[in-house]
Scaffold this motif. Structure first.
Motif, PDB file in Angstrom:
ATOM      1  N   UNK A 185     -14.709  -2.983   1.245  1.00 22.55           N
ATOM      2  CA  UNK A 185     -14.434  -1.560   1.076  1.00 22.55           C
ATOM      3  C   UNK A 185     -14.099  -1.073  -0.129  1.00 22.55           C
ATOM      4  N   UNK A 186     -14.105   0.304  -0.522  1.00 24.73           N
ATOM      5  CA  UNK A 186     -13.591   0.994  -1.740  1.00 24.73           C
ATOM      6  C   UNK A 186     -12.099   1.391  -1.532  1.00 24.73           C
ATOM      7  N   UNK A 187     -11.610   1.563  -2.785  1.00 30.42           N
ATOM      8  CA  UNK A 187     -10.143   2.015  -2.730  1.00 30.42           C
ATOM      9  C   UNK A 187     -10.144   3.625  -2.535  1.00 30.42           C
ATOM     10  N   UNK A 188      -8.950   3.945  -1.999  1.00 32.56           N
ATOM     11  CA  UNK A 188      -8.944   5.520  -1.723  1.00 32.56           C
ATOM     12  C   UNK A 188      -8.246   6.362  -2.686  1.00 32.56           C
ATOM     13  N   UNK A 189      -7.422   5.476  -3.643  1.00 31.26           N
ATOM     14  CA  UNK A 189      -6.525   6.340  -4.457  1.00 31.26           C
ATOM     15  C   UNK A 189      -7.205   6.385  -5.813  1.00 31.26           C
ATOM     16  N   UNK A 190      -6.717   6.598  -6.837  1.00 37.34           N
ATOM     17  CA  UNK A 190      -7.244   7.223  -8.057  1.00 37.34           C
ATOM     18  C   UNK A 190      -7.603   5.922  -8.942  1.00 37.34           C
ATOM     19  N   UNK A 191      -7.279   4.805  -8.514  1.00 36.26           N
ATOM     20  CA  UNK A 191      -7.561   3.460  -9.199  1.00 36.26           C
ATOM     21  C   UNK A 191      -6.989   3.592 -10.621  1.00 36.26           C
ATOM     22  N   UNK A 197      -1.234 -10.352   0.941  1.00 36.65           N
ATOM     23  CA  UNK A 197      -2.249  -9.747  -0.089  1.00 36.65           C
ATOM     24  C   UNK A 197      -1.221  -8.466  -0.486  1.00 36.65           C
ATOM     25  N   UNK A 198      -1.063  -8.120  -1.801  1.00 36.64           N
ATOM     26  CA  UNK A 198      -0.457  -7.061  -2.639  1.00 36.64           C
ATOM     27  C   UNK A 198      -1.314  -6.334  -3.603  1.00 36.64           C
ATOM     28  N   UNK A 199      -1.351  -5.105  -3.379  1.00 39.72           N
ATOM     29  CA  UNK A 199      -2.059  -4.453  -4.515  1.00 39.72           C
ATOM     30  C   UNK A 199      -1.400  -2.949  -4.684  1.00 39.72           C
ATOM     31  N   UNK A 200      -1.707  -2.438  -5.858  1.00 37.47           N
ATOM     32  CA  UNK A 200      -1.471  -1.057  -6.091  1.00 37.47           C
ATOM     33  C   UNK A 200      -1.928  -0.085  -4.894  1.00 37.47           C
ATOM     34  N   UNK A 201      -0.996   0.865  -4.496  1.00 40.44           N
ATOM     35  CA  UNK A 201      -1.494   1.687  -3.582  1.00 40.44           C
ATOM     36  C   UNK A 201      -2.535   2.832  -4.254  1.00 40.44           C
ATOM     37  N   UNK A 202      -2.547   2.868  -5.515  1.00 38.87           N
ATOM     38  CA  UNK A 202      -3.892   3.627  -6.039  1.00 38.87           C
ATOM     39  C   UNK A 202      -5.356   2.987  -6.055  1.00 38.87           C
ATOM     40  N   UNK A 203      -5.142   1.508  -5.950  1.00 38.08           N
ATOM     41  CA  UNK A 203      -6.399   0.423  -6.178  1.00 38.08           C
ATOM     42  C   UNK A 203      -5.978  -0.159  -4.662  1.00 38.08           C
ATOM     43  N   UNK A 233       2.273   0.794   2.314  1.00 32.75           N
ATOM     44  CA  UNK A 233       1.726   0.572   3.698  1.00 32.75           C
ATOM     45  C   UNK A 233       1.644  -1.077   3.812  1.00 32.75           C
ATOM     46  N   UNK A 234       1.641  -1.310   5.257  1.00 35.74           N
ATOM     47  CA  UNK A 234       1.553  -2.867   5.615  1.00 35.74           C
ATOM     48  C   UNK A 234       0.872  -2.888   6.892  1.00 35.74           C
ATOM     49  N   UNK A 235      -0.001  -3.781   6.840  1.00 30.87           N
ATOM     50  CA  UNK A 235      -0.877  -3.985   8.157  1.00 30.87           C
ATOM     51  C   UNK A 235      -0.699  -5.659   8.416  1.00 30.87           C
ATOM     52  N   UNK A 236      -0.969  -6.022   9.839  1.00 31.95           N
ATOM     53  CA  UNK A 236      -1.474  -7.203  10.063  1.00 31.95           C
ATOM     54  C   UNK A 236      -2.958  -7.372  10.146  1.00 31.95           C
ATOM     55  N   UNK A 237      -3.461  -8.498   9.654  1.00 32.13           N
ATOM     56  CA  UNK A 237      -4.989  -8.777   9.391  1.00 32.13           C
ATOM     57  C   UNK A 237      -5.393  -9.572  10.979  1.00 32.13           C
TER      58      UNK A 237
END
Length: 407
Positions: free
Chosen positions: A279-285, A260-266, A1-5
């Protein structure tokens, strides 16, 4: 996933943020650590990887190697010790402690009953335990279920009392706060929450040393960075805030593009960008990138990131492992590097983007780009490292020692 801020700004560094973290404050604490016995002398290396740059179609790739910052094996050796020293100076103003003397253990008798506590994924807890042992105060570390026994043993080796819980990282943060309140201990955390910001600020400010060394190593024009893009790993956002704040203040409107790069789970920072608030992560962390497996954004860090990070993205665990392998392999012109699981998110993100259809163009990444990466840790869990790569960190370091440019 990739978004512009959409909130990213090219304005000068705001005074409202400068009053919280600044170059002046970051530089103030650098001499304190310079004589700490558990830090290696001098700056960590900033390597150029020309073969990797050619592979990815960019002009240059710089990588800052924090694995050799200290015996602790990660950048966290810069945050927790500074925060602990500042905490003690505030807590005991009548004692007039000398910062150098604190880290040398000169006041251990006076601090024998002073106790600090923190939750950790590994590296921050080890940094705090080592600093507490040097200073002579007590340290308690709360570990969640996904922290390996190997990392637990590494923390306990510095004299910390370990408390295990069954939950995740965010629940360990809550448990640390509860234990502190019950026992009159002090939390020294690298993440902030309501009513708790001073110490996390000090931790993040300590990371400014990394940015200062990068600027010193690249020299050149003090008003223009030697790199066009900086890829930073996520977590709760503390490292990124410490680096971004320093570079933003230094370069103002000419600052580089931050990704900014982070795990999809976190994906707590990615979600913060989507929602426009911490906000909170949506994955399993639960990620192989253990140091980035955080479920909630630090509200204090977000103040610095919400208007400075230009792009947010997530990566898969296998992409991180592939990036570890590429750095370990080296090449004729690229020195082999030991980079732990959490240290390679930036490189993994860059590889993903340049191999995509249009994302690299969206970021302005092309053959003229110079990219800065920060390898934040070495093999802090050696067995995990060897299991993932099929090679020990000692083997990689042996090839690094034998390496010479041009093969």
């Amino acid at each position: 996933m990739f978004i512009v801020n959409p909130k990213a700004s090219r304005l000068p560094y705001p005074e409202s943020l400068k009053s919280i973290m600044s170059i002046a404050k970051a530089n103030e604490s650098r001499p304190w650590l310079s004589q700490w016995s558990r830090l290696n002398a001098g700056a960590t290396p900033l390597y150029s990887l020309p073969d990797l740059a050619e592979e990815l179609g960019v002009a240059q790739i710089f990588i800052k190697d924090e694995s050799v910052r200290s015996v602790l094996g990660s950048f966290k050796a810069l945050g927790a010790p500074i925060a602990l020293v500042l905490l003690i100076l505030r807590h005991f103003p009548e004692q007039h402690f000398d910062p150098h003397g604190l880290l040398e253990g000169q006041y251990a008798d006076a601090l024998a009953d002073f106790t600090v506590i923190s939750a950790t994924d590994g590296n921050h807890g080890k940094g705090l335990a080592a600093a507490a042992q040097s200073i002579g105060c007590r340290c308690v570390i709360v570990l969640h279920a996904n922290v390996s026994i190997e990392r637990e043993d590494a923390i306990a080796a510095y004299g910390a009392k370990i408390i295990r819980i069954q939950g995740n990282y965010d629940e360990s943060v809550e448990q640390a706060a509860s234990l502190a309140a019950t026992n009159d201990w002090t939390v020294v955390s690298d993440t902030s929450y309501e009513g708790y910001e001073v110490i996390p600020r000090d931790v993040m400010q300590g990371y400014g040393t990394i940015a200062a060394e990068i600027i010193e190593a690249t020299a050149g024009d003090a008003a223009k960075p030697a790199f066009t893009h900086v890829f930073l790993q996520g977590g709760v956002g503390g490292l990124a805030a410490g680096i971004v704040s320093y570079l933003w203040e230094q370069y103002g409107e000419a600052r580089p593009t931050f990704v900014m790069v982070e795990p999809v789970q976190a994906d707590c920072l990615y979600q913060s960008a989507l929602q426009g608030k911490p906000a909170k992560a949506t994955g399993s962390v639960d990620s192989v990138m253990a140091g980035l497996a955080c479920g909630e954004t630090s509200p204090l860090a977000w103040r610095f990131l919400e208007s400075s990070i230009d792009f947010f993205m997530t990566i898969q665990d296998d992409e991180a492992v592939a990036a570890m392998r590429r750095l370990a392999a080296g090449s004729a012109r690229d020195i082999p590097l030991v980079a732990g699981e959490s240290s390679v998110a930036g490189l993994a993100g860059l590889i993903r983007l340049v191999k995509g259809d249009s994302a690299a163009a969206d970021l302005g990444i092309n053959s003229n780009s110079s990219v800065l990466l920060i390898s934040t840790e070495g093999a802090t869990a050696p067995s995990v490292y060897s299991d993932l790569l099929g090679e020990t960190d000692a083997s990689v370091l042996g090839r690094q020692k034998a390496w010479a440019p041009g093969g």
